[in-house]
Enzyme design. Structure first.
Site, PDB file in Angstrom:
ATOM      1  N   LYS A  12       0.864  -1.175   0.000  1.00  0.00           N
ATOM      2  CA  LYS A  12       0.000   0.000   0.000  1.00  0.00           C
ATOM      3  C   LYS A  12       0.895   1.218   0.000  1.00  0.00           C
ATOM      4  O   LYS A  12       2.045   1.155   0.477  1.00  0.00           O
ATOM      5  CB  LYS A  12      -0.870   0.004   1.260  1.00  0.00           C
ATOM      6  CG  LYS A  12      -2.127   0.822   1.141  1.00  0.00           C
ATOM      7  CD  LYS A  12      -3.265   0.042   0.493  1.00  0.00           C
ATOM      8  CE  LYS A  12      -4.492   0.900   0.313  1.00  0.00           C
ATOM      9  NZ  LYS A  12      -5.604   0.149  -0.284  1.00  0.00           N
ATOM     10  N   VAL A  16     -19.719  -0.185  -5.038  1.00  0.00           N
ATOM     11  CA  VAL A  16     -19.824  -1.584  -4.610  1.00  0.00           C
ATOM     12  C   VAL A  16     -21.288  -1.955  -4.359  1.00  0.00           C
ATOM     13  O   VAL A  16     -21.802  -2.956  -4.866  1.00  0.00           O
ATOM     14  CB  VAL A  16     -18.982  -1.830  -3.331  1.00  0.00           C
ATOM     15  CG1 VAL A  16     -19.238  -3.217  -2.764  1.00  0.00           C
ATOM     16  CG2 VAL A  16     -17.495  -1.647  -3.642  1.00  0.00           C
TER      17      VAL A  16
HETATM   18  P1  NAD Z   1     -18.248   4.802  -3.147  1.00  0.00           P
HETATM   19  O1  NAD Z   1     -17.734   6.102  -2.705  1.00  0.00           O
HETATM   20  O2  NAD Z   1     -18.554   4.582  -4.591  1.00  0.00           O
HETATM   21  O3  NAD Z   1     -19.602   4.447  -2.354  1.00  0.00           O
HETATM   22  C1  NAD Z   1     -19.717   4.569  -0.965  1.00  0.00           C
HETATM   23  C2  NAD Z   1     -21.169   4.852  -0.645  1.00  0.00           C
HETATM   24  O4  NAD Z   1     -21.322   4.839   0.766  1.00  0.00           O
HETATM   25  C3  NAD Z   1     -21.650   6.202  -1.142  1.00  0.00           C
HETATM   26  O5  NAD Z   1     -22.942   6.046  -1.697  1.00  0.00           O
HETATM   27  C4  NAD Z   1     -21.714   7.041   0.130  1.00  0.00           C
HETATM   28  O6  NAD Z   1     -22.715   8.051   0.072  1.00  0.00           O
HETATM   29  C5  NAD Z   1     -22.092   5.971   1.127  1.00  0.00           C
HETATM   30  N1  NAD Z   1     -21.790   6.318   2.529  1.00  0.00           N
HETATM   31  C6  NAD Z   1     -20.741   6.996   3.044  1.00  0.00           C
HETATM   32  N2  NAD Z   1     -20.868   7.091   4.377  1.00  0.00           N
HETATM   33  C7  NAD Z   1     -22.021   6.454   4.704  1.00  0.00           C
HETATM   34  C8  NAD Z   1     -22.698   6.208   5.917  1.00  0.00           C
HETATM   35  N3  NAD Z   1     -22.189   6.629   7.071  1.00  0.00           N
HETATM   36  N4  NAD Z   1     -23.854   5.505   5.881  1.00  0.00           N
HETATM   37  C9  NAD Z   1     -24.350   5.062   4.719  1.00  0.00           C
HETATM   38  N5  NAD Z   1     -23.748   5.254   3.536  1.00  0.00           N
HETATM   39  C10 NAD Z   1     -22.604   5.950   3.534  1.00  0.00           C
HETATM   40  O7  NAD Z   1     -17.204   3.720  -2.600  1.00  0.00           O
HETATM   41  P2  NAD Z   1     -17.070   2.201  -3.032  1.00  0.00           P
HETATM   42  O8  NAD Z   1     -16.015   2.073  -4.057  1.00  0.00           O
HETATM   43  O9  NAD Z   1     -18.429   1.647  -3.301  1.00  0.00           O
HETATM   44  O10 NAD Z   1     -16.476   1.563  -1.705  1.00  0.00           O
HETATM   45  C11 NAD Z   1     -17.285   1.262  -0.600  1.00  0.00           C
HETATM   46  C12 NAD Z   1     -16.500   0.439   0.390  1.00  0.00           C
HETATM   47  O11 NAD Z   1     -16.059  -0.771  -0.213  1.00  0.00           O
HETATM   48  C13 NAD Z   1     -15.240   1.110   0.935  1.00  0.00           C
HETATM   49  O12 NAD Z   1     -15.057   0.663   2.262  1.00  0.00           O
HETATM   50  C14 NAD Z   1     -14.139   0.546   0.063  1.00  0.00           C
HETATM   51  O13 NAD Z   1     -12.880   0.586   0.709  1.00  0.00           O
HETATM   52  C15 NAD Z   1     -14.637  -0.864  -0.110  1.00  0.00           C
HETATM   53  N6  NAD Z   1     -14.123  -1.572  -1.277  1.00  0.00           N
HETATM   54  C16 NAD Z   1     -14.306  -1.068  -2.530  1.00  0.00           C
HETATM   55  C17 NAD Z   1     -13.881  -1.790  -3.625  1.00  0.00           C
HETATM   56  C18 NAD Z   1     -14.133  -1.316  -5.038  1.00  0.00           C
HETATM   57  O14 NAD Z   1     -13.933  -2.101  -5.957  1.00  0.00           O
HETATM   58  N7  NAD Z   1     -14.595  -0.097  -5.243  1.00  0.00           N
HETATM   59  C19 NAD Z   1     -13.237  -3.035  -3.452  1.00  0.00           C
HETATM   60  C20 NAD Z   1     -13.060  -3.519  -2.147  1.00  0.00           C
HETATM   61  C21 NAD Z   1     -13.528  -2.791  -1.080  1.00  0.00           C
END
Ligand code: NAD
Length: 372
Positions: free
Chosen positions: A78, A182
């Site tokens: 990382k 996600v």
């Molecule tokens: P994103 O920013 O596209 O979506 C996150 C969503 O969560 C948004 O809709 C946001 O409004 C919402 N959110 C934020 N705080 C919140 C709260 N307190 N309550 C409810 N909703 C809330 O991000 P993402 O890429 O979808 O990632 C989401 C999670 O998954 C993160 O923890 C990320 O590290 C993890 N992750 C993502 C991937 C990927 O491929 N994008 C892969 C593995 C893990």
């Protein structure tokens, strides 16, 4: 948070901690290559003002376990850049390009997008040193958030876990906390397998709808810039209500540590399918296990994104990525849940043991028997 590196060392790593400092450009960054026994470490580059060595190490270790659990020929690493990701674009480009040059010789680390960086930033890195993943299509990348790589993996994991959780995906009620990249794709792919979305949230609020929500309409509503809570088909509610609403599958897909010792007793589901990274504390995992709720750990269930990145790194395309995600996530979900059942332990414990054993086997095959 501490910067005492020796605190983190154990028998897996880290193998390298590199501090980068370029006062003229105000570039301050850290790279942790935790373990590269299985191959060059893949892990995101996070840009934020409040990052730390400890955060970088914890995220690097999570990548070691995730990549090993997914059976990839990659170790875990990382990097963090201490800067405001909202800075002017030209300044950000200069900083990212300088960061790329600083890691030119660090061949066992392959950067990818993370909080504060994106595929454009990875294109700048690639332009400098020809080593990064999560690239734009123009550079042969597979846009993993657009195709829903992680959401697809979650749906596959849910499919495989249904018998272990004693549920039937066909007609299963699903709640998604965090309807982002996600969460929305997980809802879409699970809907295609017969599940019904009965609750969702974003950072601005939540809704529930016992009769089901139209996933495509909700995705279009969000794409038009509206918050989930304004969707006219559901009843607006607070976060605690979303947690306590009965369903078969509850998916955290937003922030870390949303389920804790305080609220784990309120979840009313059979399968807790971890889309976000570290969405439940250790204490919460134990409570869920004792309550008979199957909790499938993040690095097994949400590995779709990194599997997609590794296919991209090898020059593969979207079709190859989709099929490799299905193959690996299905296999690993089964292996972890069978082990957890056999040993009557929380699936996280089984998953960590499985991943650490794979890393150690890879290390044993290396000349120095070490992390690199
Ligand atoms: P994103 O920013 O596209 O979506 C996150 C969503 O969560 C948004 O809709 C946001 O409004 C919402 N959110 C934020 N705080 C919140 C709260 N307190 N309550 C409810 N909703 C809330 O991000 P993402 O890429 O979808 O990632 C989401 C999670 O998954 C993160 O923890 C990320 O590290 C993890 N992750 C993502 C991937 C990927 O491929 N994008 C892969 C593995 C893990």
């Amino acid at each position: 948070m501490t910067n005492d590196a020796s605190r983190f060392s154990d028998d897996l790593g880290p193998t390298k901690i590199v501090h980068i400092y370029h006062p003229e450009l105000a570039l301050k960054a850290i790279v942790v290559v935790d373990n590269a026994a299985a191959g060059p470490a893949i892990g995101g580059t996070r840009m934020a003002e409040d990052v730390s060595l400890e955060e970088c190490f914890r995220l690097a270790r999570a990548m070691t376990l995730k990549n090993a659990a997914a059976g990839l020929r990659h170790g875990g690493g990382k990097s963090v850049i201490f800067a405001d990701p909202a800075m002017a674009k030209a300044k950000k480009e200069t900083l990212i390009r300088a960061f790329a040059q600083a890691i030119r010789e660090l061949a066992d680390y392959i950067p990818g997008p993370d909080m504060g960086t994106n595929e454009e930033a990875m294109a700048w890195v690639f332009d400098e040193i020809e080593r990064s993943v999560g690239l734009p299509r123009e550079f042969g990348g597979i846009p993993l958030d657009e195709i829903g790589a992680t959401g697809w993996g979650l749906a596959v994991a849910g499919d495989e876990a249904q018998t272990f959780a004693g549920i039937d995906l066909n007609g299963a009620r699903v709640i998604v906390q965090g309807f982002g990249a996600v969460g929305r794709h997980a809802a879409r792919f699970l809907r295609d397998k017969g599940a019904v979305l009965v609750g969702a949230s974003d950072s601005r609020g939540a809704i529930v709808a016992p009769d089901g929500l139209d996933v495509d309409q909700l995705i279009a509503h969000k794409a038009a810039g509206h918050p989930v809570a304004r969707f006219d088909k559901g009843r607006a509610c607070d976060e605690d209500t979303l947690i306590a609403t009965p369903c078969e599958i509850w998916i955290p897909a937003a922030r870390p540590d949303v389920i804790t010792g305080e609220n784990a007793g309120k979840l009313d589901c059979k399968l807790f399918l971890q889309g976000a990274n570290i969405p439940a504390t250790r204490e919460a995992e134990v409570i869920l296990h004792e309550r008979g709720i199957l909790s499938l750990p993040d690095f097994i269930a949400n590995a779709g994104g990194v599997i997609c990145a590794s296919v991209e790194y090898r020059g593969g395309g979207q079709v190859a990525a989709t099929s490799e995600i299905e193959d690996k996530v299905r296999h690993n979900t089964r292996e972890v849940l069978e082990m957890a059942h056999r040993e009557n332990c929380p699936p996280r414990e089984a998953a960590e043991n499985l991943a650490a054993a794979r890393v150690k086997r890879a290390m044993a095959l290396r000349r120095w028997g070490s992390a690199n």
